[in-house]
Design a protein around this motif. Structure first.
Motif, PDB file in Angstrom:
ATOM      1  N   ASP A   2      -2.002   3.980  -2.768  1.00 44.42           N
ATOM      2  CA  ASP A   2      -0.809   3.167  -2.976  1.00 44.42           C
ATOM      3  C   ASP A   2      -1.191   1.693  -3.125  1.00 44.42           C
ATOM      4  O   ASP A   2      -2.353   1.309  -3.023  1.00 44.42           O
ATOM      5  CB  ASP A   2       0.203   3.369  -1.851  1.00 44.42           C
ATOM      6  CG  ASP A   2      -0.326   2.916  -0.498  1.00 44.42           C
ATOM      7  OD1 ASP A   2      -1.545   2.743  -0.368  1.00 44.42           O
ATOM      8  OD2 ASP A   2       0.493   2.707   0.403  1.00 44.42           O
ATOM      9  N   GLU A   3      -0.185   0.876  -3.408  1.00 51.08           N
ATOM     10  CA  GLU A   3      -0.421  -0.542  -3.701  1.00 51.08           C
ATOM     11  C   GLU A   3      -1.032  -1.283  -2.510  1.00 51.08           C
ATOM     12  O   GLU A   3      -1.891  -2.157  -2.674  1.00 51.08           O
ATOM     13  CB  GLU A   3       0.901  -1.205  -4.095  1.00 51.08           C
ATOM     14  CG  GLU A   3       0.754  -2.630  -4.521  1.00 51.08           C
ATOM     15  CD  GLU A   3       2.072  -3.247  -4.949  1.00 51.08           C
ATOM     16  OE1 GLU A   3       2.094  -4.478  -5.097  1.00 51.08           O
ATOM     17  OE2 GLU A   3       3.061  -2.527  -5.125  1.00 51.08           O
ATOM     18  N   ASP A  65       0.685  -3.778  -9.183  1.00 47.21           N
ATOM     19  CA  ASP A  65      -0.172  -2.916 -10.002  1.00 47.21           C
ATOM     20  C   ASP A  65       0.312  -2.847 -11.426  1.00 47.21           C
ATOM     21  O   ASP A  65       1.436  -2.814 -11.747  1.00 47.21           O
ATOM     22  CB  ASP A  65      -0.233  -1.501  -9.441  1.00 47.21           C
ATOM     23  CG  ASP A  65      -1.401  -1.337  -8.482  1.00 47.21           C
ATOM     24  OD1 ASP A  65      -2.277  -2.218  -8.478  1.00 47.21           O
ATOM     25  OD2 ASP A  65      -1.423  -0.340  -7.769  1.00 47.21           O
TER      26      ASP A  65
END
Length: 65
Positions: A2-3, A65
Protein backbone atom coordinates in the motif's frame (compact mmCIF):
# COMPACT_ATOMS: atom_id res chain seq x y z
CA UNK A 1 2.11 -2.94 -1.07
CA UNK A 2 0.00 0.00 0.00
CA UNK A 3 0.93 3.68 -0.23
CA UNK A 4 2.13 3.85 3.39
CA UNK A 5 4.68 1.07 2.88
CA UNK A 6 6.00 2.68 -0.30
CA UNK A 7 6.45 6.04 1.44
CA UNK A 8 8.07 4.35 4.43
CA UNK A 9 10.62 2.62 2.20
CA UNK A 10 11.39 5.85 0.39
CA UNK A 11 11.86 7.70 3.69
CA UNK A 12 14.25 4.99 4.92
CA UNK A 13 16.20 5.30 1.66
CA UNK A 14 16.40 9.09 2.13
CA UNK A 15 17.60 8.58 5.70
CA UNK A 16 20.37 6.30 4.46
CA UNK A 17 21.26 8.87 1.82
CA UNK A 18 21.50 11.49 4.56
CA UNK A 19 23.82 9.26 6.57
CA UNK A 20 25.98 8.85 3.48
CA UNK A 21 26.02 12.57 2.67
CA UNK A 22 26.91 13.65 6.22
CA UNK A 23 29.42 10.90 6.99
CA UNK A 24 33.15 11.59 7.40
CA UNK A 25 34.47 10.63 3.95
CA UNK A 26 32.03 12.92 2.13
CA UNK A 27 32.60 15.82 4.50
CA UNK A 28 36.36 15.40 4.16
CA UNK A 29 36.08 15.87 0.39
CA UNK A 30 34.66 19.37 0.87
CA UNK A 31 36.91 20.43 3.76
CA UNK A 32 39.18 22.66 1.68
CA UNK A 33 40.22 26.26 2.14
CA UNK A 34 38.20 27.70 -0.74
CA UNK A 35 35.02 29.72 -0.86
CA UNK A 36 31.92 30.01 -3.00
CA UNK A 37 30.54 33.57 -2.95
CA UNK A 38 32.45 34.13 0.28
CA UNK A 39 31.05 31.00 1.99
CA UNK A 40 33.41 28.12 2.83
CA UNK A 41 32.78 25.13 0.56
CA UNK A 42 32.11 22.80 3.50
CA UNK A 43 29.32 25.02 4.79
CA UNK A 44 27.86 25.42 1.30
CA UNK A 45 27.90 21.61 0.86
CA UNK A 46 26.20 20.98 4.20
CA UNK A 47 23.49 23.52 3.41
CA UNK A 48 22.97 22.18 -0.13
CA UNK A 49 22.80 18.55 1.03
CA UNK A 50 20.39 19.45 3.83
CA UNK A 51 18.20 21.40 1.40
CA UNK A 52 18.23 18.51 -1.08
CA UNK A 53 17.18 16.01 1.58
CA UNK A 54 14.44 18.29 2.88
CA UNK A 55 13.07 18.82 -0.63
CA UNK A 56 13.13 15.10 -1.41
CA UNK A 57 11.35 14.30 1.84
CA UNK A 58 8.69 16.89 1.04
CA UNK A 59 8.18 15.29 -2.37
CA UNK A 60 7.85 11.82 -0.86
CA UNK A 61 5.34 12.96 1.76
CA UNK A 62 3.22 15.15 -0.51
CA UNK A 63 2.98 13.01 -3.64
CA UNK A 64 0.78 9.99 -4.06
CA UNK A 65 1.29 6.88 -6.14
Amino acid sequence: MDEFEVKARRMVALCLLGVLLFNYPMLALFNVSATVFGIPILYAYIFAAWSLLTGCMALVVETGD
